[in-house]
Scaffold this active site. Sequence first.
Site, PDB file in Angstrom:
ATOM      1  N   ASP A  10       0.951  -1.205   0.063  1.00 20.25           N
ATOM      2  CA  ASP A  10      -0.058  -0.128   0.216  1.00 20.25           C
ATOM      3  C   ASP A  10       0.796   1.053  -0.120  1.00 20.25           C
ATOM      4  OD1 ASP A  10      -2.074   1.744   0.562  1.00 20.25           O
ATOM      5  OD2 ASP A  10      -1.599   1.659   2.513  1.00 20.25           O
ATOM      6  N   ASP A  12      -0.263   5.244   0.755  1.00 27.12           N
ATOM      7  CA  ASP A  12      -0.459   6.049   1.830  1.00 27.12           C
ATOM      8  C   ASP A  12      -0.533   5.644   3.115  1.00 27.12           C
ATOM      9  OD1 ASP A  12      -0.991   8.303   0.173  1.00 27.12           O
ATOM     10  OD2 ASP A  12      -2.707   7.478  -0.792  1.00 27.12           O
ATOM     11  N   GLY A  52     -10.321   6.751  -1.900  1.00 33.87           N
ATOM     12  CA  GLY A  52     -10.377   7.486  -2.929  1.00 33.87           C
ATOM     13  C   GLY A  52     -10.938   8.852  -2.765  1.00 33.87           C
ATOM     14  N   ARG A  56     -14.529  10.408  -1.435  1.00 36.57           N
ATOM     15  CA  ARG A  56     -14.551  10.869  -0.310  1.00 36.57           C
ATOM     16  C   ARG A  56     -15.230  12.348  -0.420  1.00 36.57           C
ATOM     17  NH1 ARG A  56      -8.886  10.678   1.644  1.00 36.57           N
ATOM     18  NH2 ARG A  56      -9.430   8.527   1.555  1.00 36.57           N
ATOM     19  N   LYS A  85      -6.998  19.253  -6.094  1.00 35.60           N
ATOM     20  CA  LYS A  85      -6.179  18.755  -5.179  1.00 35.60           C
ATOM     21  C   LYS A  85      -4.930  17.797  -5.513  1.00 35.60           C
ATOM     22  CE  LYS A  85      -5.683  15.034  -2.489  1.00 35.60           C
ATOM     23  NZ  LYS A  85      -5.568  13.514  -2.718  1.00 35.60           N
ATOM     24  N   THR A 122      -2.859   0.320  -4.343  1.00 31.38           N
ATOM     25  CA  THR A 122      -3.219   1.364  -3.641  1.00 31.38           C
ATOM     26  C   THR A 122      -4.584   1.965  -4.268  1.00 31.38           C
ATOM     27  OG1 THR A 122      -2.617   3.511  -2.920  1.00 31.38           O
ATOM     28  CG2 THR A 122      -1.596   2.942  -5.181  1.00 31.38           C
ATOM     29  N   THR A 124      -4.692   5.483  -4.224  1.00 29.43           N
ATOM     30  CA  THR A 124      -4.619   6.831  -4.648  1.00 29.43           C
ATOM     31  C   THR A 124      -4.365   6.985  -5.879  1.00 29.43           C
ATOM     32  OG1 THR A 124      -3.446   8.609  -3.478  1.00 29.43           O
ATOM     33  CG2 THR A 124      -2.065   6.665  -4.434  1.00 29.43           C
ATOM     34  N   ASN A 128       0.163  10.656  -7.861  1.00 30.19           N
ATOM     35  CA  ASN A 128       0.783  10.676  -6.622  1.00 30.19           C
ATOM     36  C   ASN A 128       1.712   9.561  -6.010  1.00 30.19           C
ATOM     37  OD1 ASN A 128      -1.386  12.512  -6.257  1.00 30.19           O
ATOM     38  ND2 ASN A 128      -2.717  11.228  -4.991  1.00 30.19           N
ATOM     39  N   ASP A 183      -1.396  -0.262   6.482  1.00 31.58           N
ATOM     40  CA  ASP A 183      -1.766   0.498   7.397  1.00 31.58           C
ATOM     41  C   ASP A 183      -3.120   1.003   7.852  1.00 31.58           C
ATOM     42  OD1 ASP A 183      -2.202   2.592   5.314  1.00 31.58           O
ATOM     43  OD2 ASP A 183      -2.320   3.870   6.936  1.00 31.58           O
TER      44      ASP A 183
HETATM   45  C1  XBP Z   1      -5.453   5.908   0.323  1.00 23.56           C
HETATM   46  C2  XBP Z   1      -6.728   6.983   0.088  1.00 23.56           C
HETATM   47  C3  XBP Z   1      -6.556   7.795  -0.839  1.00 23.56           C
HETATM   48  C4  XBP Z   1      -5.839   9.085  -0.567  1.00 23.56           C
HETATM   49  C5  XBP Z   1      -6.154  10.117  -1.244  1.00 23.56           C
HETATM   50  O1  XBP Z   1      -5.874   4.802   0.870  1.00 23.56           O
HETATM   51  O2  XBP Z   1      -7.780   6.747   0.567  1.00 23.56           O
HETATM   52  O3  XBP Z   1      -7.922   8.302  -1.171  1.00 23.56           O
HETATM   53  O4  XBP Z   1      -6.298   9.421   0.826  1.00 23.56           O
HETATM   54  O5  XBP Z   1      -5.828   9.943  -2.775  1.00 23.56           O
HETATM   55  P1  XBP Z   1      -4.934   3.463   0.747  1.00 23.56           P
HETATM   56  P2  XBP Z   1      -6.625  10.461  -3.830  1.00 23.56           P
HETATM   57  O6  XBP Z   1      -3.658   4.110   1.615  1.00 23.56           O
HETATM   58  O7  XBP Z   1      -5.624   2.375   1.468  1.00 23.56           O
HETATM   59  O8  XBP Z   1      -4.837   3.277  -0.470  1.00 23.56           O
HETATM   60  O9  XBP Z   1      -7.327  11.767  -3.542  1.00 23.56           O
HETATM   61  O10 XBP Z   1      -5.624  10.508  -5.183  1.00 23.56           O
HETATM   62  O11 XBP Z   1      -7.843   9.362  -4.007  1.00 23.56           O
HETATM   63 MG    MG Z   2      -3.058   3.156   3.325  1.00 29.88          MG
END
Ligand code: XBP
Ligand code: MG
Length: 252
Positions: A10, A12, A52, A56, A85, A122, A124, A128, A183
């Site tokens: 993962d 983030d 996402g 969100r 963003k 991931t 994200t 990113n 995480d």
């Molecule tokens: C990460 C997320 C992402 C980021 C934002 O979750 O939920 O949405 O917070 O990224 P994980 P974007 O670590 O479980 O992948 O705004 O690009 O969606």
């Molecule tokens: Mg994560």
Amino acid sequence: MSELRALLFDVDGTLAETEEVHRQAFNAAFATAGLDWVWSKDLYRELLGVTGGKERIRHYLDTRRPDFHGPDDMAAFIANLHQTKTTIYTDRVAAGGVAPRPGVRRLLAEARAAGLRLGIATTTTPDNVTALLKANLAADAESWFEVIAAGSMVPNKKPAPDIYFYAMEHMGVEPAACLAFEDSENGLIAARAAGLKTLVTVSDYTQRHDFSGAALLLDQLGEPDRPFQVLAGEVNGASYVDVDLLRRVHAR
Ligand code: XBP
Ligand code: MG
């Protein structure tokens, strides 16, 4: 029992503590668009239950701003806001706004040297991930990973297992030959639903999550001079995560 062949990461909260930069980037994008929306840390902790960024924002509007009347094409409006963003976030990451979590650089190097295959799974946005890897690991760090499975490459984001299945299909590996790194509770649910043993390092925004089902639960991966704290699971005397410990966790 399959031998350990691949590690699936993962991004983030796992490779780096990025969520605070995400939160600030959302707020900056809202301000840029002239919106008076401000996501506090407490609110963001709740909103993180929806993975996402576009999802969100929509969830926030549905649950916190039911009175908001946006343009007819709400999907385009949200996509546009989210693009702003992403630009803000990637600029901040490229400028050195985040650092890898303890042990990440070392473990990736050791895993590559040991011939373990690497992948990313991931929710994200792909840009990113690129920004984070380049700023924090190496200019060519994307090439260390056989697949960077990210964002909307699958229809259902975590906690659905889809992104893990996508990554494994691309790599041609079975779940039994892999170990996942997560995480968050949603990430753990996704990885386990894909049949993966999962090592969890709790992050700033996920302290209160339910991590039952993790193969090993730690505060961080640890370094030789910075031991991890074991929150659940067996480490056989180890004080930081290395390939040897990964093989033992995988074999259990
Ligand atoms: C990460 C997320 C992402 C980021 C934002 O979750 O939920 O949405 O917070 O990224 P994980 P974007 O670590 O479980 O992948 O705004 O690009 O969606
Ligand atoms: Mg994560």
